[in-house]
Design a protein around this motif. Structure first.
Motif, PDB file in Angstrom:
ATOM      1  N   ALA A  30       0.833  -1.197   0.000  1.00 35.39           N
ATOM      2  CA  ALA A  30       0.000   0.000   0.000  1.00 35.39           C
ATOM      3  C   ALA A  30       0.866   1.244   0.000  1.00 35.39           C
ATOM      4  CB  ALA A  30      -0.925   0.010   1.215  1.00 35.39           C
ATOM      5  N   LEU A  31       0.222   2.377  -0.325  1.00 31.73           N
ATOM      6  CA  LEU A  31       0.862   3.681  -0.264  1.00 31.73           C
ATOM      7  C   LEU A  31       0.022   4.580   0.625  1.00 31.73           C
ATOM      8  CD1 LEU A  31       3.215   5.429  -1.419  1.00 31.73           C
ATOM      9  CD2 LEU A  31       1.575   6.265  -3.117  1.00 31.73           C
ATOM     10  N   LEU A  32       0.680   5.162   1.613  1.00 30.36           N
ATOM     11  CA  LEU A  32       0.016   6.034   2.579  1.00 30.36           C
ATOM     12  C   LEU A  32       0.368   7.483   2.289  1.00 30.36           C
ATOM     13  CD1 LEU A  32      -1.509   5.736   5.483  1.00 30.36           C
ATOM     14  CD2 LEU A  32       0.723   6.393   6.389  1.00 30.36           C
ATOM     15  N   ARG A  33      -0.646   8.350   2.249  1.00 26.64           N
ATOM     16  CA  ARG A  33      -0.397   9.791   2.218  1.00 26.64           C
ATOM     17  C   ARG A  33      -0.263  10.266   3.655  1.00 26.64           C
ATOM     18  NH1 ARG A  33      -3.926  13.808   2.779  1.00 26.64           N
ATOM     19  NH2 ARG A  33      -5.705  12.498   2.187  1.00 26.64           N
ATOM     20  N   VAL A  34       0.922  10.714   4.013  1.00 21.73           N
ATOM     21  CA  VAL A  34       1.203  11.078   5.400  1.00 21.73           C
ATOM     22  C   VAL A  34       0.472  12.371   5.762  1.00 21.73           C
ATOM     23  CG1 VAL A  34       3.003  11.727   7.043  1.00 21.73           C
ATOM     24  CG2 VAL A  34       3.453   9.933   5.339  1.00 21.73           C
ATOM     25  N   GLU A  35      -0.245  12.327   6.871  1.00 23.88           N
ATOM     26  CA  GLU A  35      -0.886  13.523   7.413  1.00 23.88           C
ATOM     27  C   GLU A  35      -0.103  14.082   8.605  1.00 23.88           C
ATOM     28  OE1 GLU A  35      -5.553  13.364   6.897  1.00 23.88           O
ATOM     29  OE2 GLU A  35      -4.841  11.606   7.993  1.00 23.88           O
ATOM     30  N   ALA A  36       0.471  13.201   9.398  1.00 25.73           N
ATOM     31  CA  ALA A  36       1.209  13.632  10.579  1.00 25.73           C
ATOM     32  C   ALA A  36       2.109  12.496  11.043  1.00 25.73           C
ATOM     33  CB  ALA A  36       0.251  14.022  11.711  1.00 25.73           C
ATOM     34  N   CYS A  37       3.227  12.876  11.669  1.00 25.98           N
ATOM     35  CA  CYS A  37       4.141  11.873  12.221  1.00 25.98           C
ATOM     36  C   CYS A  37       4.712  12.422  13.521  1.00 25.98           C
ATOM     37  CB  CYS A  37       5.264  11.554  11.238  1.00 25.98           C
ATOM     38  SG  CYS A  37       6.410  10.276  11.838  1.00 25.98           S
ATOM     39  N   GLY A  38       4.498  11.722  14.615  1.00 27.34           N
ATOM     40  CA  GLY A  38       5.035  12.148  15.895  1.00 27.34           C
ATOM     41  C   GLY A  38       6.548  12.071  15.916  1.00 27.34           C
ATOM     42  N   LEU A  39       7.165  12.989  16.652  1.00 25.96           N
ATOM     43  CA  LEU A  39       8.625  13.001  16.830  1.00 25.96           C
ATOM     44  C   LEU A  39       8.945  12.330  18.153  1.00 25.96           C
ATOM     45  CD1 LEU A  39       8.218  15.105  14.573  1.00 25.96           C
ATOM     46  CD2 LEU A  39      10.004  16.479  15.656  1.00 25.96           C
ATOM     47  N   CYS A  40       9.652  11.232  18.084  1.00 29.05           N
ATOM     48  CA  CYS A  40      10.010  10.449  19.269  1.00 29.05           C
ATOM     49  C   CYS A  40      11.341  10.946  19.840  1.00 29.05           C
ATOM     50  CB  CYS A  40      10.122   8.987  18.863  1.00 29.05           C
ATOM     51  SG  CYS A  40      10.577   7.858  20.200  1.00 29.05           S
ATOM     52  N   GLY A  41      11.581  10.632  21.108  1.00 30.59           N
ATOM     53  CA  GLY A  41      12.858  10.968  21.719  1.00 30.59           C
ATOM     54  C   GLY A  41      14.033  10.367  20.977  1.00 30.59           C
ATOM     55  N   SER A  42      13.846   9.164  20.446  1.00 33.24           N
ATOM     56  CA  SER A  42      14.943   8.551  19.693  1.00 33.24           C
ATOM     57  C   SER A  42      15.234   9.321  18.410  1.00 33.24           C
ATOM     58  CB  SER A  42      14.621   7.091  19.368  1.00 33.24           C
ATOM     59  OG  SER A  42      13.463   6.994  18.557  1.00 33.24           O
ATOM     60  N   ASP A  43      14.223  10.015  17.858  1.00 29.51           N
ATOM     61  CA  ASP A  43      14.447  10.806  16.647  1.00 29.51           C
ATOM     62  C   ASP A  43      15.470  11.913  16.897  1.00 29.51           C
ATOM     63  OD1 ASP A  43      12.584   9.255  15.374  1.00 29.51           O
ATOM     64  OD2 ASP A  43      11.028  10.784  15.285  1.00 29.51           O
ATOM     65  N   HIS A  44      15.283  12.663  17.985  1.00 26.70           N
ATOM     66  CA  HIS A  44      16.235  13.754  18.214  1.00 26.70           C
ATOM     67  C   HIS A  44      17.589  13.227  18.687  1.00 26.70           C
ATOM     68  CE1 HIS A  44      16.198  14.006  22.654  1.00 26.70           C
ATOM     69  NE2 HIS A  44      14.882  13.940  22.647  1.00 26.70           N
ATOM     70  N   GLU A  45      17.602  12.061  19.329  1.00 24.89           N
ATOM     71  CA  GLU A  45      18.884  11.499  19.751  1.00 24.89           C
ATOM     72  C   GLU A  45      19.715  11.053  18.542  1.00 24.89           C
ATOM     73  OE1 GLU A  45      17.892   8.493  22.582  1.00 24.89           O
ATOM     74  OE2 GLU A  45      17.862   9.913  24.247  1.00 24.89           O
ATOM     75  N   VAL A  46      19.046  10.477  17.538  1.00 24.54           N
ATOM     76  CA  VAL A  46      19.768  10.097  16.323  1.00 24.54           C
ATOM     77  C   VAL A  46      20.148  11.343  15.524  1.00 24.54           C
ATOM     78  CG1 VAL A  46      19.586   8.880  14.120  1.00 24.54           C
ATOM     79  CG2 VAL A  46      18.725   7.811  16.193  1.00 24.54           C
ATOM     80  N   PHE A  47      19.229  12.302  15.441  1.00 26.78           N
ATOM     81  CA  PHE A  47      19.496  13.524  14.675  1.00 26.78           C
ATOM     82  C   PHE A  47      20.730  14.251  15.200  1.00 26.78           C
ATOM     83  CE2 PHE A  47      18.744  18.139  14.059  1.00 26.78           C
ATOM     84  CZ  PHE A  47      18.792  18.180  12.668  1.00 26.78           C
ATOM     85  N   THR A  48      20.868  14.338  16.516  1.00 34.07           N
ATOM     86  CA  THR A  48      22.004  15.056  17.098  1.00 34.07           C
ATOM     87  C   THR A  48      23.261  14.204  17.192  1.00 34.07           C
ATOM     88  OG1 THR A  48      21.299  14.449  19.341  1.00 34.07           O
ATOM     89  CG2 THR A  48      20.499  16.563  18.462  1.00 34.07           C
ATOM     90  N   GLY A  49      23.146  12.900  16.918  1.00 38.57           N
ATOM     91  CA  GLY A  49      24.300  12.015  16.985  1.00 38.57           C
ATOM     92  C   GLY A  49      24.530  11.415  18.353  1.00 38.57           C
ATOM     93  N   ARG A  50      23.652  11.726  19.293  1.00 41.34           N
ATOM     94  CA  ARG A  50      23.810  11.111  20.621  1.00 41.34           C
ATOM     95  C   ARG A  50      23.603   9.604  20.534  1.00 41.34           C
ATOM     96  NH1 ARG A  50      20.391  12.410  26.171  1.00 41.34           N
ATOM     97  NH2 ARG A  50      21.463  10.864  27.447  1.00 41.34           N
ATOM     98  N   MET A  51      22.642   9.192  19.732  1.00 38.47           N
ATOM     99  CA  MET A  51      22.440   7.770  19.440  1.00 38.47           C
ATOM    100  C   MET A  51      23.026   7.516  18.058  1.00 38.47           C
ATOM    101  SD  MET A  51      18.881   5.581  19.045  1.00 38.47           S
ATOM    102  CE  MET A  51      18.322   5.984  20.702  1.00 38.47           C
ATOM    103  N   ARG A  52      24.012   6.683  17.988  1.00 40.92           N
ATOM    104  CA  ARG A  52      24.695   6.436  16.719  1.00 40.92           C
ATOM    105  C   ARG A  52      23.915   5.410  15.903  1.00 40.92           C
ATOM    106  NH1 ARG A  52      27.612  10.772  16.432  1.00 40.92           N
ATOM    107  NH2 ARG A  52      28.967   9.815  14.851  1.00 40.92           N
ATOM    108  N   TRP A  53      23.662   5.784  14.653  1.00 36.55           N
ATOM    109  CA  TRP A  53      22.904   4.933  13.752  1.00 36.55           C
ATOM    110  C   TRP A  53      23.351   5.248  12.333  1.00 36.55           C
ATOM    111  CZ3 TRP A  53      19.655   1.155  15.343  1.00 36.55           C
ATOM    112  CH2 TRP A  53      18.894   0.517  14.362  1.00 36.55           C
ATOM    113  N   PRO A  54      23.477   4.269  11.458  1.00 31.56           N
ATOM    114  CA  PRO A  54      23.865   4.564  10.083  1.00 31.56           C
ATOM    115  C   PRO A  54      22.879   5.542   9.441  1.00 31.56           C
ATOM    116  CG  PRO A  54      23.981   2.211  10.505  1.00 31.56           C
ATOM    117  CD  PRO A  54      23.299   2.818  11.692  1.00 31.56           C
ATOM    118  N   VAL A  55      23.390   6.625   8.875  1.00 32.00           N
ATOM    119  CA  VAL A  55      22.520   7.649   8.303  1.00 32.00           C
ATOM    120  C   VAL A  55      22.097   7.251   6.888  1.00 32.00           C
ATOM    121  CG1 VAL A  55      23.483   9.488   9.726  1.00 32.00           C
ATOM    122  CG2 VAL A  55      24.536   8.953   7.519  1.00 32.00           C
TER     123      VAL A  55
END
Length: 367
Positions: A30-55
């Motif tokens: 299926a294909l979903l048209r995104v209306e909204a997506c919550g920002l999780c704590g892990s999102d900002h941790e990966v974004f800032t590099g505090r949580m290391r994850w392959p980009v």
């Protein structure tokens, strides 16, 4: 429309807006048209590099949207049809391994947590694997939940933290009507745990926070039904709970982050035979100080949890749609393609702005 817009985490601290082709949809996906997506704590941790994850992936794993295209087999499997608003579970499920056959789709043995939505590289076709986009591809192994009629998509993104609250404060400890529950940490998941405990019939719920940074969040916990809130920087929560209830808690949920002392506090709040659920993250290499003998002398059951159960998102959506709790009290900030990076930095405490309790990406939001 032949292309989707998406934000790709190209490097820590750098989201790049890109156009990706919309994939063809067959009978099983299926294909979903995104209306909204919550920002999780892990999102900002990966974004800032505090949580290391392959980009090199599209973040976002708390996605709500409308099914723009859905194959016949997928529609039958998920119990949906085109045009339905759905919430997307972050974990995929093969539905054939032993755990899936036992009904534990959230614990599927085939799909590692690292293959969850919001973490898969765009180099893996068709690339649209996360919620920070205009469209989200749903593979055959997706787990989706219909959103109740009348529930707006931004509020519906609370399904993920509320599912965690239900798992941690109701399902895992098997909270019974009339019990006393203590929740440590007034983040969105802690407050949702308090709501879930109330929904399970708890007669009294305590929520703790620490200092001025948590003052507004403790007020929100009260608005959502907590019977007592305590700032542990000023007051002893054990004394406060005993004064209010005449005893200690039957269930304790530690939903704090970066608070090593909270584990010891959770044991002190627990009464004889209590269940203590550890959901908070201390950080690598942190040693918590506690009184281990309390586990023995009070016959405590200490349990760790990670993630949410299979049925919890559906239960969370039902609760959100019921109107039983005033979720409008939750402070929410919305960002679009152009300013979601700043919102992630704010969540990480790296701007002068106070972080919201609930942060949401909405594709159509300016700038």
């Amino acid at each position: 429309m032949s292309e989707a817009e998406a934000l790709v985490l190209e490097d820590y601290g750098r989201l790049e807006r890109r156009a990706l082709p919309l994939p063809p949809i067959g009978a099983d996906d299926a294909l979903l048209r995104v209306e909204a997506c919550g920002l999780c704590g892990s999102d900002h941790e990966v974004f800032t590099g505090r949580m290391r994850w392959p980009v090199g992936f599209i973040p976002g794993h708390e996605t709500v949207g409308v099914l723009e295209k859905v194959g016949a087999a997928a529609a039958e499997r998920w119990g949906v049809r085109e045009g339905d608003r759905v919430a997307v579970g972050n974990r995929r499920a093969c539905r054939d391994c032993p755990r899936c056959r036992d009904g534990d789709l959230a614990g599927c043995e085939r799909f590692d947590p690292r293959e969850s939505y919001g973490m898969i590289p765009v180099s893996t076709a068709p690339g649209l694997w996360g919620g920070y986009a205009s469209h989200h591809y749903l593979a055959p192994e997706s787990v989706v939940h219909r959103v109740p009629d009348g529930l707006d998509p931004v509020t519906a993104t609370l399904f993920n933290p509320l599912a965690a609250g239900h798992t941690w404060a109701a399902e895992v400890p098997r909270t019974r009507p009339g019990e006393v529950v203590a929740v440590l940490g007034p983040g969105v998941r802690g407050i949702c745990a308090a709501v879930a405990a109330k929904a399970a019939g708890a007669r009294f719920v305590l929520v703790t926070g620490h200092g001025e940074r948590d003052a507004a969040r403790l007020r929100t916990a009260s608005e959502l039904g907590a019977d007592l809130v305590v700032d542990v920087a000023r007051d002893d929560p054990v004394e406060a709970l005993e004064a209010a209830t005449g005893g200690l808690a039957d269930v304790v949920v530690d939903a704090t982050a970066d608070a090593p002392e909270a584990f010891g506090q959770s044991l002190r709040l627990a009464g004889r035979g209590a269940r203590v659920v550890c959901a908070g993250v201390r950080g690598d290499g942190v040693t918590a100080t506690c009184e281990p003998d309390l586990i023995m002398s009070r016959e405590l059951r200490v349990m760790g949890v990670r993630g949410v159960s299979t049925d919890a998102p559906g239960r969370a959506l039902d609760l959100l749609g019921s109107g039983r709790f005033p979720f409008g009290a939750v402070s929410t900030r919305v960002a679009g393609f152009g300013d979601v990076a700043r919102l992630l930095l704010t969540m990480a405490g790296k701007t002068e702005e106070a972080p919201p309790l609930h942060a949401v990406f909405v594709p159509g939001t300016a700038p």
